[in-house]
Design an enzyme around this catalytic site. Structure first.
Site, PDB file in Angstrom:
ATOM      1  N   ARG B  50       8.605  10.464  -5.510  1.00  0.00           N
ATOM      2  CA  ARG B  50       8.358  10.477  -4.067  1.00  0.00           C
ATOM      3  C   ARG B  50       9.382  11.304  -3.281  1.00  0.00           C
ATOM      4  O   ARG B  50       9.129  11.670  -2.126  1.00  0.00           O
ATOM      5  CB  ARG B  50       8.352   9.033  -3.521  1.00  0.00           C
ATOM      6  CG  ARG B  50       7.017   8.307  -3.504  1.00  0.00           C
ATOM      7  CD  ARG B  50       6.046   8.878  -2.467  1.00  0.00           C
ATOM      8  NE  ARG B  50       6.623   8.947  -1.133  1.00  0.00           N
ATOM      9  CZ  ARG B  50       6.772   7.933  -0.300  1.00  0.00           C
ATOM     10  NH1 ARG B  50       6.345   6.740  -0.651  1.00  0.00           N
ATOM     11  NH2 ARG B  50       7.335   8.093   0.881  1.00  0.00           N
ATOM     12  N   ASP B  86      -2.788   3.635   0.719  1.00  0.00           N
ATOM     13  CA  ASP B  86      -2.302   2.788   1.798  1.00  0.00           C
ATOM     14  C   ASP B  86      -3.505   2.391   2.643  1.00  0.00           C
ATOM     15  O   ASP B  86      -4.501   3.121   2.701  1.00  0.00           O
ATOM     16  CB  ASP B  86      -1.277   3.538   2.665  1.00  0.00           C
ATOM     17  CG  ASP B  86      -0.659   2.618   3.706  1.00  0.00           C
ATOM     18  OD1 ASP B  86       0.400   2.032   3.416  1.00  0.00           O
ATOM     19  OD2 ASP B  86      -1.251   2.469   4.796  1.00  0.00           O
ATOM     20  N   TYR B 165      -4.136  -2.828  12.900  1.00  0.00           N
ATOM     21  CA  TYR B 165      -3.231  -1.671  12.988  1.00  0.00           C
ATOM     22  C   TYR B 165      -3.637  -0.748  14.131  1.00  0.00           C
ATOM     23  O   TYR B 165      -2.796  -0.281  14.900  1.00  0.00           O
ATOM     24  CB  TYR B 165      -3.215  -0.890  11.663  1.00  0.00           C
ATOM     25  CG  TYR B 165      -2.367  -1.530  10.595  1.00  0.00           C
ATOM     26  CD1 TYR B 165      -0.983  -1.636  10.746  1.00  0.00           C
ATOM     27  CD2 TYR B 165      -2.922  -2.027   9.424  1.00  0.00           C
ATOM     28  CE1 TYR B 165      -0.195  -2.222   9.767  1.00  0.00           C
ATOM     29  CE2 TYR B 165      -2.144  -2.608   8.443  1.00  0.00           C
ATOM     30  CZ  TYR B 165      -0.778  -2.713   8.614  1.00  0.00           C
ATOM     31  OH  TYR B 165      -0.005  -3.286   7.655  1.00  0.00           O
TER      32      TYR B 165
END
Lengths: 360, 360
Positions: B50, B86, B165
Site C-alpha cells: 500500500r 471499501d 455515509y
C-alpha cells in the site's frame, strides 16, 4: 437555605418527588422526566457560563456546578437535576493526572496497563471533593425552596467504564487494551476494578451524605462486553458499589448504552432503576429484566432533530410501552432519553417533551 | 490460470469449498474460517504494497486489489478470500465525489441531505468497476489453481450504511442526520435508499458475474437502529438487494455490528448466512434467528491481543456454541471474528486460529 432535616423527614419528603415515587413503586403525581446530559452544550446559558472555564474546573467549582446543574431545571421544568460532573472527576480528585480535552474527552497522562500501575491507584479522600459536596448542599437547598418537585440525582461512573478510560488512556473504539488486561491477567483486572469501585463508592457516599435524592451509576461502555464477560469481570464490582450505598435507602439508577443483552444482569447488580437505551422497547426490556425494577428511558436522542410530529409520536409510544411494562411488573417509569442530549439539540424541543410527558 | 468453467461445473466445484458447504447445509471437509478485514493493516506485506498508494487507488487497481486480496490466503490458509474493497467504492465508481482519508475514513464532498441531493445520485455503470471485475477474474483463476479449497467472497455495503455515509458526510457517532431524514421525510428516505440499493445490486451482480463464490452484504451500522426502525426503513431495501442477486444461487452473507436485536430481521431479509458479532453466543443467536440459516462468527477481535491460552479457550467455546446451534437447526458454521481485524493485531495469531479451527 432550608434547615437540615432528619432522615425520616427527608424520606417522607422524598417520596413526594415524582422521580422518587416512580423509582420506589409509589404513585407519582405525574410521570417524571429528565434527560441525560440535560446540563450541557445544548443550552446557550451553559455555553455562556462555561466560557473561559475548562470542563474539570467547572466540575470542581461549587458555584459553577451549582449554576450549571440548575439551568435545565429552570428552563425545562424537569423532575430531576443531575449533578453536573464527569465520569473522571473522582479519578482526578483522587490524584490521577488527567484532563478533559474539548473534542476528545478524557486524556489520562499515564495510562494504567500493568500491576505496577494498578498499585499506584490512590483512594478518594472526601476532602478532595469538598467543593462538590458544597455544591450539592446549595443545590438541595435551592431545589427544596424553588423547585420542590425536583429531585437531585448524584452521578458516578461505574468501575468498568472508569477502568476503560484509565487503561486506554481516553475514549476508545474497541477497548482492546481493556479486554486484553481483563483476559490476560484476571487477578490484576479484579484488583484494578476493585480499587476503582472503592473510589466510586467514596464519591457516591459523599454525594448521598451531602443530600442527593438518588444516584445514577453510569456504566457507559459496558455494552461492549458479552453477557458472560460482563458477569465475570464487571458485575461483581458494580454490585459492590450499589450494595455499599444501599444503607441510604435512596434509589440507585444503573445505565449503559447498548446493554440489551446485559439488562437482567445490570438489574441483578442491585439497581432499583434500570436505564434502557433506544434500541429496545421498554416492555421488551421489562421481560428481560424481570422482577419489579423501575425503568428509565428511552427516546433516541437522534430523534430530537426530527419534526415535532415524529417526536410526539415517539414519546407517546415510549410511554405506552412503559405502561405495558408496568402492567407486567415494572415498578415505575422515569422518562428519559436512551443516551445523552446531543450538543446540537434545540433545547426548546426538550421543554416541549417535558410538557408532553407530564400529560401522559 | 485455469480455463473458464461452465456454471454447473462451477456449482459442483463450489460445493467442495468448505465455506460454501457450510453455507448451504452440505458437510464441509473442515470447519471453514476467514476473518473480516483479514486483508489490511495487520499484515506487513499489506503495508508494503500500500505504501505510496491511496486506499481508493488500491481498490480500483486490478493488480493491487488482487495482490492484497490474496495476501491473507497465502499467509493464513483461510478458507475464503474477501475482495479487497471499501463500502464507498461503488459510490465513487458511480461518480460521487468522495475520498477515503487515513485516520478518518470516507469523506463525502457534498453530503446528501435533501430531495435535490437525492435526485443527483447516479446509477453504477458496470464499466466503471471494470478493474474490479478484472481483478476478480484473476483472483478466481489463481484461487482455483493455487488454493483450490478457498472461496472468493464478494463485498458490498448495504443501502442503509451507504446512506449513513452519504448523509453524515463520513463516519458518525450518533447518526442524527441520517435518522432525522429517515423520520422527517420517509418518502425521500426510501427514494435515497432505493437508489443506493440499485448501486449495491449492480456492484454485487458484477462481482457474481465475474466469478465470486459468495457475497457478503455489510450493514455495518444497522445496529444503531431499533428493530422497529430497521424493519420499516432498512430491511425492505436490504431484502431487495439480496433478492436481486439470488438468481446466481450463491450464498449471501449478511452482517452488521451490534445487531443482537436485529438478527431475525436480517435473516428474514434473505441471507443464507447471518454474521453475529461477539456480544451474543451463537446458540443464542440461532434461537433468535430461527430457521436454518448458517451462522458466521464470532470471536471478539479485541481478544486477539490476549495470551494464546485465552484465545484457544474462546475459539473452542465459539465452535462448541456453533455446534449447539447446528444441533438446533442452524445450517452450518463459518468461523470468523465478531468484527474486523484490528490494525495492531499480531498476524501470527490469526494463522494459529486457522490451524486450531481446522481441528475443531
Amino acid at each position: 437555605m432550608s434547615l437540615p432535616t432528619t432522615p425520616s423527614a427527608t424520606a417522607a419528603a422524598a417520596t413526594r418527588l415524582p422521580l422518587i415515587a416512580a423509582a420506589t413503586g409509589a404513585t407519582p403525581d405525574r410521570r417524571p422526566v429528565w434527560f441525560m446530559r440535560q446540563a450541557g452544550r445544548s443550552l446557550p446559558e451553559y455555553r455562556e457560563v462555561r466560557a473561559g472555564h475548562g470542563m474539570l474546573e467547572a466540575c470542581f467549582d461549587a458555584d459553577l456546578l451549582t449554576e450549571i446543574t440548575l439551568q435545565p431545571v429552570r428552563r425545562h421544568g424537569v423532575d430531576a437535576a443531575i449533578l453536573f460532573s464527569d465520569i473522571v472527576v473522582p479519578l482526578r480528585a483522587a490524584g490521577i493526572d488527567l484532563d478533559i480535552v474539548a473534542g476528545t474527552g478524557p486524556v489520562i497522562a499515564e495510562p494504567v496497563r500493568d500491576r505496577a500501575g494498578i498499585a499506584t491507584i490512590p483512594q478518594l479522600l472526601p476532602e478532595s471533593v469538598g467543593s462538590v459536596a458544597r455544591g450539592i448542599g446549595t443545590l438541595t437547598a435551592v431545589l427544596r425552596s424553588d423547585h420542590p418537585g425536583t429531585a437531585l440525582i448524584g452521578f458516578a461512573g461505574a468501575p468498568f467504564t472508569l477502568a476503560s478510560y484509565l487503561i486506554e488512556g481516553g475514549p476508545s473504539r474497541n477497548y482492546e487494551r481493556t479486554k486484553s488486561l481483563m483476559y490476560s491477567d484476571p487477578e490484576a483486572w479484579h484488583q484494578l476494578v476493585g480499587r476503582l469501585a472503592d473510589i466510586t463508592i467514596a464519591f457516591l457516599r459523599m454525594q448521598l451524605e451531602a443530600g442527593v435524592d438518588a444516584v445514577q451509576l453510569f456504566d457507559s461502555w459496558a455494552g461492549m462486553l458479552s453477557l458472560a464477560d460482563y458477569r465475570e469481570y464487571v458485575q461483581p464490582h458494580s454490585a459492590r458499589v450499589l450494595a455499599e450505598v444501599a444503607d441510604f435507602g435512596r434509589p440507585r439508577i444503573h445505565f449503559g448504552v447498548g446493554t440489551g443483552e446485559l439488562l437482567a444482569a445490570m438489574g441483578e447488580a442491585g439497581a432499583d432503576v434500570v436505564g434502557v437505551d433506544w434500541r429496545l422497547p421498554l416492555d421488551t426490556a421489562q421481560r428481560r429484566i424481570g422482577g419489579d425494577r423501575a425503568l428509565q428511558g428511552n427516546l433516541d436522542p437522534a430523534i430530537l432533530s426530527a419534526p415535532w410530529a415524529v417526536i410526539d409520536r415517539e414519546v407517546r409510544r415510549i410511554c405506552a410501552e412503559a405502561d405495558a411494562a408496568i402492567a407486567t411488573g415494572a415498578r415505575g417509569h422515569i422518562f428519559n432519553l436512551g443516551h445523552g442530549v446531543l450538543p446540537e439539540t434545540d433545547p426548546t424541543v426538550l421543554t416541549r417533551i417535558v410538557e408532553l410527558v407530564h400529560t401522559l
